[in-house]
Design an enzyme around this catalytic site. Structure first.
Site, PDB file in Angstrom:
ATOM      1  N   CYS A   8      -8.258  -0.552  -1.146  1.00 27.43           N
ATOM      2  CA  CYS A   8      -8.317   0.588  -0.237  1.00 27.43           C
ATOM      3  C   CYS A   8      -9.632   1.301  -0.477  1.00 27.43           C
ATOM      4  CB  CYS A   8      -7.139   1.526  -0.511  1.00 27.43           C
ATOM      5  SG  CYS A   8      -7.175   3.079   0.419  1.00 27.43           S
ATOM      6  N   CYS A  54     -12.846   0.080   5.833  1.00 27.65           N
ATOM      7  CA  CYS A  54     -11.410   0.261   5.594  1.00 27.65           C
ATOM      8  C   CYS A  54     -10.784  -1.125   5.580  1.00 27.65           C
ATOM      9  CB  CYS A  54     -10.782   1.123   6.698  1.00 27.65           C
ATOM     10  SG  CYS A  54      -8.978   1.253   6.603  1.00 27.65           S
TER      11      CYS A  54
END
Length: 263
Positions: A74, A184
Site C-alpha cells: 500500500c 496506488c
C-alpha cells in the site's frame, strides 16, 4: 526464522493483490498470506496517525500468523508508516513507493504524470523522493478521488470509472506527459482502461515488479527462500465481503482460498 514460513502482505483493501501477483510470479513456491483491510479502505483520506495505527494492526496480525517477511503493499501505508514499522518490529519489512525515479530518468518530454491517493501525495516520504527530480522534470500530480472505492466495490468496468479516468488523465495529456506513474496498488487493475484512454506514446509504470525483486533479494540474502517445490499455501483474508477479492483473483481460484477474517 523458517524458510517455509509465509510472506505476509497487507493493503488497505483488494488492490495490493496486484503486488501479490508479481511476487507469486517471481517466487511461485513461496507460501503467502494476504490481508485486505477493506473495512478501513481507503487509507488515502485518513490522518498519518490513523494510517500508522492500521498498519501496526495489520503487521501484528501477519506476525502472529507466522510471517517471515512483510510487504506493505500500500503506497499510503508505506509513505506514512513504514519507518515506524521498521523501528518497532524485528522482521524484514518491504514497502512500495510510486516509480517516480525510473519515470523521471526515462522521460523524453521531461513531463510525467502521477496518479495517487491524497495520503501518498501529501506524505513527507513522497515529497522527499519527488523533490529530487522536480528541478528537471514537470510532475503532474492528480489525486485519484473515488477510484479505490469503485475498485473495492467491484466496479472496475463501470461508466463511472471511465468518467473519472477521463477526468484525471485529461490534464496529463494536455501537459504532454510520456510516463504515467501509478501511485496506488489498486490502480494496476485499471491499466487496460488507461491504455485505451491514453495516447500510445504514454508508458504506464507501477511498482509491482520492483517490489517482487526486492522481496526475492531480501529473502535470498537472509537465506529464507523456500526450497520446497511442492505447491505453496496461498491464503487471502479480508475483513469485508470476499466477492471482490475473489473476482480479482479468479484466474487463481483453484490454488487459493479467500476467507473473511476479523482483524
Amino acid at each position: 526464522m523458517n524458510p517455509d514460513s509465509p510472506i505476509g502482505i497487507f493493503d488497505s483493501g483488494v488492490g495490493g493483490s496486484s503486488i501479490w501477483r508479481e511476487i507469486h510470479r517471481l517466487l511461485p513456491f513461496e507460501n503467502t498470506i494476504y490481508l485486505a483491510d477493506s473495512k478501513n479502505a481507503p487509507y488515502g483520506h485518513k490522518s498519518k496517525d490513523e494510517i500508522t495505527a492500521l498498519s501496526i494492526k495489520n503487521t501484528e496480525t501477519l506476525i502472529e500468523m507466522g510471517s517471515k517477511l512483510i510487504v506493505v503493499a500500500c503506497n499510503t501505508a508505506t509513505t506514512n508508516a513504514i519507518s515506524v514499522l521498521r523501528d518497532t518490529y524485528n522482521i524484514p519489512i518491504i514497502g512500495i513507493e510510486p516509480a517516480v525515479k525510473p519515470a523521471a530518468l526515462q522521460s523524453s518530454t521531461k513531463k510525467i504524470g502521477i496518479l495517487a491517493t491524497k495520503g501518498t501525495l501529501s506524505s513527507i516520504l513522497f515529497h522527499k523522493t519527488s523533490s529530487a527530480f522536480s528541478k528537471e522534470i514537470t510532475m503532474v500530480e492528480i489525486v485519484g478521488e473515488g477510484l479505490v472505492q469503485l475498485i473495492e466495490a467491484g466496479k472496475i468496468e463501470s461508466d463511472e470509472m471511465t468518467s473519472l479516468l477521463l477526468e484525471y488523465t485529461a490534464p496529463m495529456i494536455k501537459e504532454n506527459i510520456d510516463y504515467l506513474v501509478l501511485g496506488c496498488s489498486h490502480y494496476p487493475y485499471l491499466i487496460p482502461q488507461l491504455q485505451q484512454l491514453l495516447p500510445s506514446n504514454i508508458k504506464i509504470l507501477d511498482s509491482g515488479e520492483p517490489v517482487a525483486r526486492h522481496t526475492q533479494n531480501t529473502l535470498s540474502s537472509l537465506r529464507l527462500l523456500r526450497k520446497d517445490t511442492n505447491a505453496p499455501t496461498l491464503r487471502f483474508y479480508t475483513n469485508a465481503e470476499t466477492e471482490t477479492l475473489a473476482a480479482l483473483l479468479q484466474d487463481f481460484s483453484e490454488e487459493i482460498s479467500v476467507e473473511k477474517k476479523i482483524f
